[in-house]
Design an enzyme around this catalytic site. Sequence first.
Site, short mmCIF file in Angstrom:
data_model
loop_
_atom_site.label_atom_id
_atom_site.label_comp_id
_atom_site.label_asym_id
_atom_site.label_seq_id
_atom_site.Cartn_x
_atom_site.Cartn_y
_atom_site.Cartn_z
N HIS A 215 83.75 25.85 28.80
CA HIS A 215 84.90 24.96 28.97
C HIS A 215 84.67 23.64 28.23
O HIS A 215 85.55 23.15 27.52
CB HIS A 215 85.11 24.71 30.47
N ASP A 362 73.95 -1.90 38.82
CA ASP A 362 75.16 -2.38 38.13
C ASP A 362 76.19 -2.85 39.15
O ASP A 362 76.06 -2.62 40.35
CB ASP A 362 75.74 -1.28 37.23
N ARG A 381 80.98 15.58 38.14
CA ARG A 381 81.48 14.23 37.83
C ARG A 381 82.38 13.77 38.94
O ARG A 381 83.15 14.57 39.49
CB ARG A 381 82.33 14.25 36.55
P1 ADP Z 1 78.32 11.81 32.87
O1 ADP Z 1 77.93 12.25 31.54
O2 ADP Z 1 79.64 12.31 33.31
O3 ADP Z 1 78.15 10.35 33.06
P2 ADP Z 1 76.07 12.05 34.65
O4 ADP Z 1 75.35 13.27 35.11
O5 ADP Z 1 75.29 11.04 33.93
O6 ADP Z 1 77.31 12.57 33.84
O7 ADP Z 1 76.70 11.38 35.93
C1 ADP Z 1 77.41 12.18 36.85
C2 ADP Z 1 78.54 11.40 37.46
O8 ADP Z 1 78.00 10.37 38.27
C3 ADP Z 1 79.41 10.67 36.45
O9 ADP Z 1 80.41 11.53 35.97
C4 ADP Z 1 79.95 9.54 37.27
O10 ADP Z 1 81.08 9.99 37.99
C5 ADP Z 1 78.85 9.23 38.25
N1 ADP Z 1 78.03 8.09 37.81
C6 ADP Z 1 76.86 8.11 37.18
N2 ADP Z 1 76.37 6.87 36.98
C7 ADP Z 1 77.27 6.04 37.50
C8 ADP Z 1 77.36 4.61 37.64
N3 ADP Z 1 76.40 3.82 37.16
N4 ADP Z 1 78.43 4.10 38.27
C9 ADP Z 1 79.40 4.89 38.75
N5 ADP Z 1 79.39 6.22 38.66
C10 ADP Z 1 78.34 6.81 38.06
#
Ligand code: ADP
Length: 451
Positions: A215, A362, A381
């Site tokens: 996908h 953050d 996500r």
């Molecule tokens: P992506 O490539 O979608 O960022 P990750 O595995 O790094 O995938 O992160 C998974 C999910 O965690 C992200 O899609 C996001 O929704 C959430 N996420 C990660 N880091 C943060 C952050 N610093 N603040 C808010 N949400 C976050």
Amino acid sequence: MTARLIAFTLCLVVGGATGWWVAGDTGAELGLAVGAVAWFALESLRGLRVLRWLRDGDIRNTPSVGGLWGQAADRMRRGLVARERATTEAHRRLEDFLDAIRRSPNGVVLLDAAGRIEWLNETAAGQFGLDTERDLQQHVLNLVRDPDFAAYYHGASFGEDVSLAAPGSSPSRPRRLSVHLHPYGEGRMMLLARDVTAVEQAEAMRRDFVANVSHEIRTPLTVLSGFIETLQSLDLPAEDRRRYLGLMGQQAQRMQTLVNDLLTLSRLEGSPLPGSTDWTPAATLVAQCEQEARALAAASGKSLDLRFVPAPAVQLGGAPHELQSALSNLVSNAVRYTPAGGRIEVLLRLLDGGRLELAVRDTGPGIAPEHIPRLTERFYRVDRSRSRETGGTGLGLAIVKHVVQRHGGELRIDSTPGQGSTFAITMPAVRVRAPQVAASAERPATESQAG
Ligand code: ADP
């Protein structure tokens, strides 16, 4: 035999001589008869002792009986002792065999010709919620009530396994059993059961993973093919062509990032655990992250307050590129998800026992508690479109988790929706080398602004 003849003759002679001495010739005949009867009585007594020994005696101690009866008793004793040894040996073998089946990681249930349980091991009892004593002689279908099992049992064609939900299985804690019936003996059956929960879960994960990857690749591919078709069929002005090529480049970049993350994950899964012989200064890792974060923030056009607290003068043992990739993923997430005007801090501090914490904090959107346990799953996500918009693959935190686990560390996620998040990696003491711990840990933080 000679001794028997001598004893018999002696009885006759003694009887005859005594009779002759008492009453002449007539007495001698009577004495002979009495001697013969006495001999017969003696032999019968011996026979009776042997019979009594056979009935109630200790087979290892033959009665001290002479003559034929004594020999017969001795032979019987040897035969009985040999039989007893063979029985003991057969019994021991049977016990060993049953012990092996008892300890089998698979459930084993022996059924008689009518389908009643004759024997089952503890594993089967645990798998089906049965009792190894109470449920003997119960019909298996009364106890294993799954309709698929009943159909399999009645189908009488046992070429393949049947997969059942184990009793007590629930959607939150699913347990699956693979059951196979093997006919043996005269109408008997042996039921073998394996717990296949982990196998089925792994298979479901593999299927999901393939579907997700397909996908993720299909979406940019569809966009790319659309642009290619447009460019091929329409004679566009140079400006539009440039814009379209730019968009195509973005999609190609997205696919490349995805493939790179997939390769990183597969390398992490397939390679041996990192040793502790390769030491990298924590400051080098942080400096590299700082460079990347500033470049990413600049490219996104957001004004962010980026703070990199100088790392204590410690070194980290492990695979440097893996540690770099984990820290970079956390920092890149913070930059991508924190809106303009937000603050991002990277802090390293030594903990009790010589462990080291690397935290990325953050002031971004934060994450609702129900999502937190699932964040490190591949392709999970919270906000799909947000992740895509910012160039996310959904694999970043899965990579971080793998790297941290491979180094024997822990990943902690603290977040409050609307207030921000902290992703903290704790490295175990064995992977931290701190030559000047006290001096460097107390150095003041420097702050810098990026935009
Ligand atoms: P992506 O490539 O979608 O960022 P990750 O595995 O790094 O995938 O992160 C998974 C999910 O965690 C992200 O899609 C996001 O929704 C959430 N996420 C990660 N880091 C943060 C952050 N610093 N603040 C808010 N949400 C976050």
